[in-house]
Design an enzyme around this catalytic site. Structure first.
Site, PDB file in Angstrom:
ATOM      1  N   SER A 153       0.860  -1.177   0.000  1.00 31.49           N
ATOM      2  CA  SER A 153       0.000   0.000   0.000  1.00 31.49           C
ATOM      3  C   SER A 153       0.899   1.230   0.000  1.00 31.49           C
ATOM      4  O   SER A 153       1.722   1.396   0.903  1.00 31.49           O
ATOM      5  CB  SER A 153      -0.869  -0.037   1.270  1.00 31.49           C
ATOM      6  OG  SER A 153      -1.636   1.140   1.394  1.00 31.49           O
ATOM      7  N   LYS A 179      -1.180  -0.931  -4.369  1.00 33.33           N
ATOM      8  CA  LYS A 179      -2.384  -0.177  -3.974  1.00 33.33           C
ATOM      9  C   LYS A 179      -1.984   1.267  -3.754  1.00 33.33           C
ATOM     10  O   LYS A 179      -1.001   1.553  -3.065  1.00 33.33           O
ATOM     11  CB  LYS A 179      -2.955  -0.805  -2.703  1.00 33.33           C
ATOM     12  CG  LYS A 179      -3.931   0.036  -1.918  1.00 33.33           C
ATOM     13  CD  LYS A 179      -4.613  -0.822  -0.869  1.00 33.33           C
ATOM     14  CE  LYS A 179      -4.695  -0.123   0.471  1.00 33.33           C
ATOM     15  NZ  LYS A 179      -5.293  -1.001   1.503  1.00 33.33           N
ATOM     16  N   LEU A 180      -2.739   2.181  -4.351  1.00 34.19           N
ATOM     17  CA  LEU A 180      -2.466   3.607  -4.222  1.00 34.19           C
ATOM     18  C   LEU A 180      -3.509   4.240  -3.326  1.00 34.19           C
ATOM     19  O   LEU A 180      -4.710   3.989  -3.479  1.00 34.19           O
ATOM     20  CB  LEU A 180      -2.543   4.292  -5.594  1.00 34.19           C
ATOM     21  CG  LEU A 180      -1.708   3.688  -6.723  1.00 34.19           C
ATOM     22  CD1 LEU A 180      -1.978   4.464  -8.024  1.00 34.19           C
ATOM     23  CD2 LEU A 180      -0.219   3.709  -6.371  1.00 34.19           C
ATOM     24  N   LYS A 181      -3.080   5.075  -2.420  1.00 32.00           N
ATOM     25  CA  LYS A 181      -4.030   5.849  -1.625  1.00 32.00           C
ATOM     26  C   LYS A 181      -4.501   7.021  -2.478  1.00 32.00           C
ATOM     27  O   LYS A 181      -3.681   7.704  -3.111  1.00 32.00           O
ATOM     28  CB  LYS A 181      -3.338   6.365  -0.360  1.00 32.00           C
ATOM     29  CG  LYS A 181      -2.978   5.253   0.623  1.00 32.00           C
ATOM     30  CD  LYS A 181      -4.233   4.582   1.175  1.00 32.00           C
ATOM     31  CE  LYS A 181      -3.890   3.638   2.315  1.00 32.00           C
ATOM     32  NZ  LYS A 181      -5.123   3.031   2.879  1.00 32.00           N
ATOM     33  N   ASP A 206      -7.312   2.980  -2.787  1.00 31.25           N
ATOM     34  CA  ASP A 206      -7.999   2.998  -1.487  1.00 31.25           C
ATOM     35  C   ASP A 206      -8.267   4.450  -1.101  1.00 31.25           C
ATOM     36  O   ASP A 206      -7.335   5.240  -0.939  1.00 31.25           O
ATOM     37  CB  ASP A 206      -7.108   2.325  -0.427  1.00 31.25           C
ATOM     38  CG  ASP A 206      -7.802   2.170   0.928  1.00 31.25           C
ATOM     39  OD1 ASP A 206      -8.928   2.695   1.093  1.00 31.25           O
ATOM     40  OD2 ASP A 206      -7.207   1.528   1.818  1.00 31.25           O
ATOM     41  N   GLU A 231     -11.162   0.624  -2.915  1.00 25.39           N
ATOM     42  CA  GLU A 231     -11.427   0.289  -1.516  1.00 25.39           C
ATOM     43  C   GLU A 231     -12.068   1.478  -0.807  1.00 25.39           C
ATOM     44  O   GLU A 231     -11.601   2.620  -0.915  1.00 25.39           O
ATOM     45  CB  GLU A 231     -10.075  -0.053  -0.881  1.00 25.39           C
ATOM     46  CG  GLU A 231     -10.134  -0.787   0.432  1.00 25.39           C
ATOM     47  CD  GLU A 231      -8.714  -1.145   0.899  1.00 25.39           C
ATOM     48  OE1 GLU A 231      -7.838  -1.423   0.044  1.00 25.39           O
ATOM     49  OE2 GLU A 231      -8.472  -1.124   2.109  1.00 25.39           O
ATOM     50  N   ASP A 256     -13.657  -1.927   3.553  1.00 24.20           N
ATOM     51  CA  ASP A 256     -12.672  -2.092   4.626  1.00 24.20           C
ATOM     52  C   ASP A 256     -13.321  -1.569   5.913  1.00 24.20           C
ATOM     53  O   ASP A 256     -13.912  -2.344   6.689  1.00 24.20           O
ATOM     54  CB  ASP A 256     -11.388  -1.328   4.238  1.00 24.20           C
ATOM     55  CG  ASP A 256     -10.316  -1.304   5.318  1.00 24.20           C
ATOM     56  OD1 ASP A 256     -10.563  -1.784   6.431  1.00 24.20           O
ATOM     57  OD2 ASP A 256      -9.210  -0.781   5.052  1.00 24.20           O
ATOM     58  N   LYS A 280      -9.354  -7.375   8.324  1.00 23.69           N
ATOM     59  CA  LYS A 280      -8.303  -6.995   9.263  1.00 23.69           C
ATOM     60  C   LYS A 280      -8.743  -7.563  10.604  1.00 23.69           C
ATOM     61  O   LYS A 280      -9.817  -7.187  11.097  1.00 23.69           O
ATOM     62  CB  LYS A 280      -8.196  -5.470   9.355  1.00 23.69           C
ATOM     63  CG  LYS A 280      -7.697  -4.807   8.073  1.00 23.69           C
ATOM     64  CD  LYS A 280      -7.708  -3.297   8.181  1.00 23.69           C
ATOM     65  CE  LYS A 280      -7.117  -2.658   6.930  1.00 23.69           C
ATOM     66  NZ  LYS A 280      -7.366  -1.197   6.885  1.00 23.69           N
ATOM     67  N   GLY A 308      -3.938  -4.433   6.136  1.00 28.42           N
ATOM     68  CA  GLY A 308      -2.834  -4.145   7.051  1.00 28.42           C
ATOM     69  C   GLY A 308      -3.069  -2.833   7.782  1.00 28.42           C
ATOM     70  O   GLY A 308      -3.784  -1.954   7.297  1.00 28.42           O
ATOM     71  N   LEU A 310      -0.242  -1.184   9.483  1.00 27.21           N
ATOM     72  CA  LEU A 310       1.102  -0.756   9.883  1.00 27.21           C
ATOM     73  C   LEU A 310       1.540  -1.497  11.149  1.00 27.21           C
ATOM     74  O   LEU A 310       2.065  -0.910  12.097  1.00 27.21           O
ATOM     75  CB  LEU A 310       1.145   0.763  10.104  1.00 27.21           C
ATOM     76  CG  LEU A 310       1.188   1.675   8.868  1.00 27.21           C
ATOM     77  CD1 LEU A 310       0.043   1.439   7.900  1.00 27.21           C
ATOM     78  CD2 LEU A 310       1.250   3.132   9.249  1.00 27.21           C
TER      79      LEU A 310
HETATM   80  C1  NPQ Z   1      -6.095   0.732   4.958  1.00 28.85           C
HETATM   81  N1  NPQ Z   1      -3.768   0.495   5.779  1.00 28.85           N
HETATM   82  O1  NPQ Z   1      -6.053  -0.253   4.271  1.00 28.85           O
HETATM   83  C2  NPQ Z   1      -5.043   1.025   6.032  1.00 28.85           C
HETATM   84  C3  NPQ Z   1      -5.147   2.373   6.511  1.00 28.85           C
HETATM   85  C4  NPQ Z   1      -4.225   2.915   7.535  1.00 28.85           C
HETATM   86  C5  NPQ Z   1      -1.720  -0.323   4.857  1.00 28.85           C
HETATM   87  O2  NPQ Z   1      -3.201   1.033   3.681  1.00 28.85           O
HETATM   88  C6  NPQ Z   1      -1.652   4.361  11.579  1.00 28.85           C
HETATM   89  C7  NPQ Z   1      -2.344   3.232  11.952  1.00 28.85           C
HETATM   90  C8  NPQ Z   1      -1.749   4.825  10.308  1.00 28.85           C
HETATM   91  C9  NPQ Z   1      -3.169   2.583  11.047  1.00 28.85           C
HETATM   92  C10 NPQ Z   1      -2.681   4.651   8.090  1.00 28.85           C
HETATM   93  C11 NPQ Z   1      -2.960   0.474   4.712  1.00 28.85           C
HETATM   94  C12 NPQ Z   1      -2.568   4.182   9.384  1.00 28.85           C
HETATM   95  C13 NPQ Z   1      -3.279   3.062   9.756  1.00 28.85           C
HETATM   96  C14 NPQ Z   1      -3.504   3.993   7.205  1.00 28.85           C
HETATM   97  C15 NPQ Z   1      -4.102   2.428   8.815  1.00 28.85           C
HETATM   98  O3  NPQ Z   1      -7.043   1.463   4.845  1.00 28.85           O
HETATM   99 MG    MG Z   2      -8.268   0.389   3.452  1.00 23.28          MG
END
Ligand code: NPQ
Ligand code: MG
Length: 387
Positions: A153, A179-181, A206, A231, A256, A280, A308, A310
């Site tokens: 991600s 995966k791109l935010k 996402d 997402e 999610d 998750k 995930g 982090l």
């Molecule tokens: C998601 N995770 O899928 C989350 C969002 C996310 C890996 O994209 C601190 C703790 C910062 C939890 C940032 C990924 C965070 C966090 C993003 C979860 O939406």
């Molecule tokens: Mg997500």
């Protein structure tokens, strides 16, 4: 028997013998990210990670709580988890005899919400229960994979070329899905350029709830990029608008934030709010609900993948065990330890093989060895509760 028919009876979430916990510890550790991570809701440079350690009959178990210090991903925070664990959940569990993870879930069910805090307890108990029987969590829950496919991600960057560099660097490491935010103002142009640089690989986006139904025409333009999924485009607590959006766009929606338990997963599939679900363990309150979502989706032919948060090595090990289940058929957000941390809290950091997979630990419980000296060095708070 084919893996698709694996019955839930191969699962044994029980300990070797009924357990009376002698102590439960809640510990906060501090870890700095190797690179800031930015999503539609904010930017993170470092994390405080709450861990749970349980002890019974000389066997220990470790869990991780995925709450952040601000209620941005969900309403939970490190502070709320610390409070409900200390004042309600742990005192309750210390009075009980617990035979299995299901007993932990049942004991905590009367308390509403606080899934991440509950999951910390379920995870620690799952580790303890599996260790007491001398099996890995993968074996205990009926996982069928030795290695799981993984993706990465990638956060919002200062400009598109910087992101493209990140994409290519991770593709070169073997990651099977990028995966791109995204958020309004960082979406169509970004995805277009990344798609040109990465024309045929699995690509998803996402939004972490950054859009509304008023963006429907805008989001439809993502259909041009052959994305694996979008997402959580809309609000965390809205299944109905997601169903309307899914009818309007070709790209598959993956929920999610909205999927907080197995019933929500069943509702989302029934309403047509998504075609895929990311599981998750922390978001859904632990193994009991995670396995339930896995089964609901499998029965309906909807693939799942492991999300995930982090995690440090402890949470990552739990994620790998979960992702070894048969219906985890898409690459998970289970990156190498080094994608987030210069040094992980386990002695053998997780690595991504050139084929884009990570091995599922085979040792007892979570199957990884904790680096206790390092863990102690980064501990900023430790509270122990005893029977
Ligand atoms: C998601 N995770 O899928 C989350 C969002 C996310 C890996 O994209 C601190 C703790 C910062 C939890 C940032 C990924 C965070 C966090 C993003 C979860 O939406
Ligand atoms: Mg997500």
């Amino acid at each position: 028997m084919s893996t698709a028919d694996t019955p839930s009876s191969v699962r044994t979430l029980a300990a070797a013998a009924p357990v009376r916990l002698s102590s439960v510890e809640v510990r906060l550790i501090e870890l700095t990210l190797v690179r800031p991570f930015e999503t539609s809701f904010g930017r993170t440079d470092a994390r405080i990670v709450p861990l749970v350690r349980m002890v019974a009959d000389g066997v220990e178990g470790w869990g991780e709580i995925v709450a952040d210090h601000e209620p941005l991903f969900s309403s939970e925070t490190i502070g709320t988890a610390r409070h409900v664990l200390a004042d309600y959940f742990i005192p309750d569990l210390l009075t009980r005899t617990l035979s299995s993870v299901d007993d932990v879930a049942a004991a905590l069910r009367r308390f509403k919400g606080h899934q991440m805090a509950k999951a910390g307890l379920e995870l620690a108990f799952m580790d303890l229960a599996a260790r007491s029987r001398g099996v890995s969590i993968r074996e205990a829950i009926g996982g069928t994979r030795d290695r799981v496919p993984v993706g990465v991600s990638l956060g919002i960057e200062k400009d598109i070329p910087t992101l493209v560099d990140q994409v290519l660097a991770h593709v070169a490491q073997g990651y099977q899905r990028i995966k791109l935010k995204i958020k309004p103002g960082w979406d169509l142009d970004v995805v277009r350029v990344v798609r040109e640089a990465y024309p045929t690989g699995l690509l998803s986006v996402d939004a972490n709830t950054a859009y509304t139904l008023a963006h429907t025409e805008h989001l439809k333009q993502l259909d041009a990029f052959d994305l694996l999924m979008i997402e959580q485009p809309l609000a965390h607590d809205d299944m109905v608008d997601h169903a309307a959006l899914q009818r309007a766009i070709r790209t598959a929606i993956c929920l999610d934030e909205s999927i907080v338990h197995a019933r929500a997963a069943a509702h989302a599939l029934a309403l047509g709010s998504c075609r895929l679900i990311n599981i998750k363990i922390g978001r859904v309150g632990g193994y009991t609900e995670a396995l339930g979502i896995h089964d609901v989706c499998q029965a309906q032919g909807a693939p799942v993948w492991c999300g995930g948060m982090l995690e440090c090595g402890i949470g990552r090990a739990h994620n790998l065990a979960l992702a070894s289940l048969p219906n985890f058929s898409l690459p998970g957000d289970i990156s190498a330890s080094k994608r987030y941390w210069a040094r992980d809290v386990i002695t053998q950091p997780f690595e991504v093989a050139p084929d884009g997979t990570v091995g599922v630990p085979t040792g007892p419980g979570i199957g990884v060895e904790i680096d206790h000296a390092f863990l102690d060095a980064i501990t900023i708070e430790r509270r122990e509760f005893t029977a």
